[in-house]
Design a protein around this motif. Structure first.
Motif, mmCIF file in Angstrom:
data_model
loop_
_atom_site.group_PDB
_atom_site.id
_atom_site.type_symbol
_atom_site.label_atom_id
_atom_site.label_comp_id
_atom_site.label_asym_id
_atom_site.label_seq_id
_atom_site.Cartn_x
_atom_site.Cartn_y
_atom_site.Cartn_z
ATOM 1 N N HIS A 142 5.684 23.981 -7.201
ATOM 2 C CA HIS A 142 5.387 25.541 -6.697
ATOM 3 C C HIS A 142 4.352 26.020 -6.977
ATOM 4 O O HIS A 142 3.728 26.805 -6.037
ATOM 5 N N LEU A 149 8.041 30.705 -2.172
ATOM 6 C CA LEU A 149 9.488 30.119 -2.461
ATOM 7 C C LEU A 149 9.380 28.623 -2.273
ATOM 8 O O LEU A 149 8.877 28.001 -1.486
ATOM 9 N N THR A 150 9.939 27.739 -3.281
ATOM 10 C CA THR A 150 10.148 26.383 -3.203
ATOM 11 C C THR A 150 11.563 26.096 -3.041
ATOM 12 O O THR A 150 12.593 26.530 -4.051
ATOM 13 N N VAL A 151 12.058 25.151 -2.169
ATOM 14 C CA VAL A 151 13.504 24.946 -2.192
ATOM 15 C C VAL A 151 13.683 23.278 -2.308
ATOM 16 O O VAL A 151 13.012 22.681 -1.871
ATOM 17 N N SER A 191 19.210 21.652 2.043
ATOM 18 C CA SER A 191 18.847 22.452 0.880
ATOM 19 C C SER A 191 20.129 21.943 -0.163
ATOM 20 O O SER A 191 21.071 22.223 -0.083
ATOM 21 N N TYR A 195 16.548 27.273 -6.050
ATOM 22 C CA TYR A 195 15.222 27.738 -5.565
ATOM 23 C C TYR A 195 14.532 28.138 -6.464
ATOM 24 O O TYR A 195 14.930 28.534 -7.921
ATOM 25 N N ILE A 224 15.951 33.896 2.992
ATOM 26 C CA ILE A 224 14.930 32.857 3.380
ATOM 27 C C ILE A 224 14.440 33.225 4.989
ATOM 28 O O ILE A 224 13.190 33.042 5.130
#
Length: 377
Positions: A142, A149-151, A191, A195, A224
């Motif tokens: 990240h 945002l990192t998923v 996903s 998060y 998102i």
């Protein structure tokens, strides 16, 4: 409060209605799994292993067992006065009170809690998934991407993709499209509901979402897509290890039975450790006429009959002449003398009466389920 680089917010208020009797008196994250554990142990243990020492646990549905189990967080080494576990139920404000309206709404109502630690990043977790993961690696990625945002994602079979939030990403891993549970998915990149947000951006998104009366106040459905519409920096983190949502009776039963394999996909005996708060019972006991074959037997169990290919939670009793086969017995369950249990889940403190048979060896039949504190007819 001392400033934290990253804190975790763990969503643990799910009703888990597809688990039927297992969640009639209990929140899904507090359902027993693998003998000595509860489902929430996995997310909490991952936090500890990843160096995250501050976790807000957002409760809602049937929280009594979960609250008692969490205690002060000592079992997971999360009882620090400068962090630790914090139980965060819905609360009343000057405008009244209600249950959390969605995942984003739950976090919105705890902005003050997050602000008190002044974090740079916030990790959002679900309390009802089974997996082992080092979140620090995801956080490092990240930071490298300078992401908002990192998923965390993994590829899923195409025929299951419509059950998940599905996204498309470019060669650099930047998310270009996200659709929550699409009927006809264009990708199978799903996903995992994990998060990492940069907190200043997330805070602004939560405030904007709260003012939108048409919103479902959900990360996948609203937050998102809003961030994508603003062309913010959203990236995927690809995870390739074991991860499972035990949201149905069949998946829950299957995940427990997989633990009995010679080389299980979810290795509870490896270097990575899952902590639990269920070490209060004495060692298990197998009586002179008792026997155990290819099974998990937890502390406090008393085995006077025969147990085959089964998972027994803590403090379970199997009486003389009884047989338990291909089954899961949750903490405190009792199988009275002479009873037979086949392909069944017997919930906490439930009783299989003496001389009766519960379940069937027919593998085409549904798994038999007996609820908490009940006795079979």
């Amino acid at each position: 409060m001392r400033k934290k680089e990253c804190i975790a917010m763990l969503l643990a208020g799910g009703q888990g209605s597809r688990l039927l009797a297992l969640t009639k008196k209990n929140a899904k994250p507090a359902v027993s799994f693998g003998g000595k554990y509860r489902i929430i142990d996995f997310s909490l243990s991952n936090c500890v292993s990843s160096g995250i020492d501050t976790v807000g646990v957002l409760t809602q549905y049937k929280p009594l067992i979960l609250n008692g189990y969490l205690g002060n967080g000592e079992a997971w080494d999360l009882n620090s006065s400068d962090g630790g576990v914090h139980v965060l139920p819905p609360y009343e404000t000057e405008n009244g009170g209600s249950w959390y309206l969605g995942t984003a709404d739950a976090i919105y109502h705890n902005i003050d809690f997050i602000d008190s630690y002044d974090p740079e990043y916030v990790l959002i977790l679900s309390g009802d998934h089974l997996y082992m993961m080092d979140y620090s690696k995801m956080l490092d990625e990240h930071k490298r991407n300078e992401a908002d945002l990192t998923v965390s994602v993994m590829t899923v079979p195409w025929d299951e993709a419509s059950r998940f939030g599905i996204m498309e990403a470019d060669e650099e891993g930047r998310i270009t499209q996200f659709v929550e549970k699409p009927p006809e998915p264009k990708s199978n990149l799903a996903s995992m509901g994990i998060y990492i947000f940069s907190w200043p951006v997330m805070r602004r998104m939560l405030l904007a979402d709260h003012e939108d009366k048409s919103s479902s106040h959900d990360f996948g459905k609203n937050i998102i897509p809003m961030m994508l519409a603003e062309h913010l920096r959203l990236f995927v983190y690809r995870f390739s290890g074991y991860w499972k949502d035990v949201g149905t009776i069949d998946s829950y039963y299957g995940a427990n039975m997989e633990l009995l394999e010679t080389d299980p996909a979810l290795d509870l005996y490896g270097k990575s450790r899952i902590y639990s708060n269920s070490n209060i019972y004495p060692p298990h006991y197998v009586g002179p006429a008792g026997s155990v074959d290819k099974s998990i037997i937890s502390n406090g169990c008393k085995i006077l009959g025969r147990v085959e290919h089964s998972v027994l939670g803590s403090n379970v009793t199997v009486g003389e002449g009884a047989l338990v086969k291909d089954s899961i017995l949750l903490p405190g369950a009792t199988v009275e003398p002479g009873a037979r249990v086949y392909r069944a889940i017997v919930s906490e403190r439930a009783t299989i009466l003496s001389g009766t048979t519960f379940g069937t060896e027919d593998e085409t039949a549904p798994i038999s389920l007996l609820g908490d504190d009940m006795k079979n007819a």
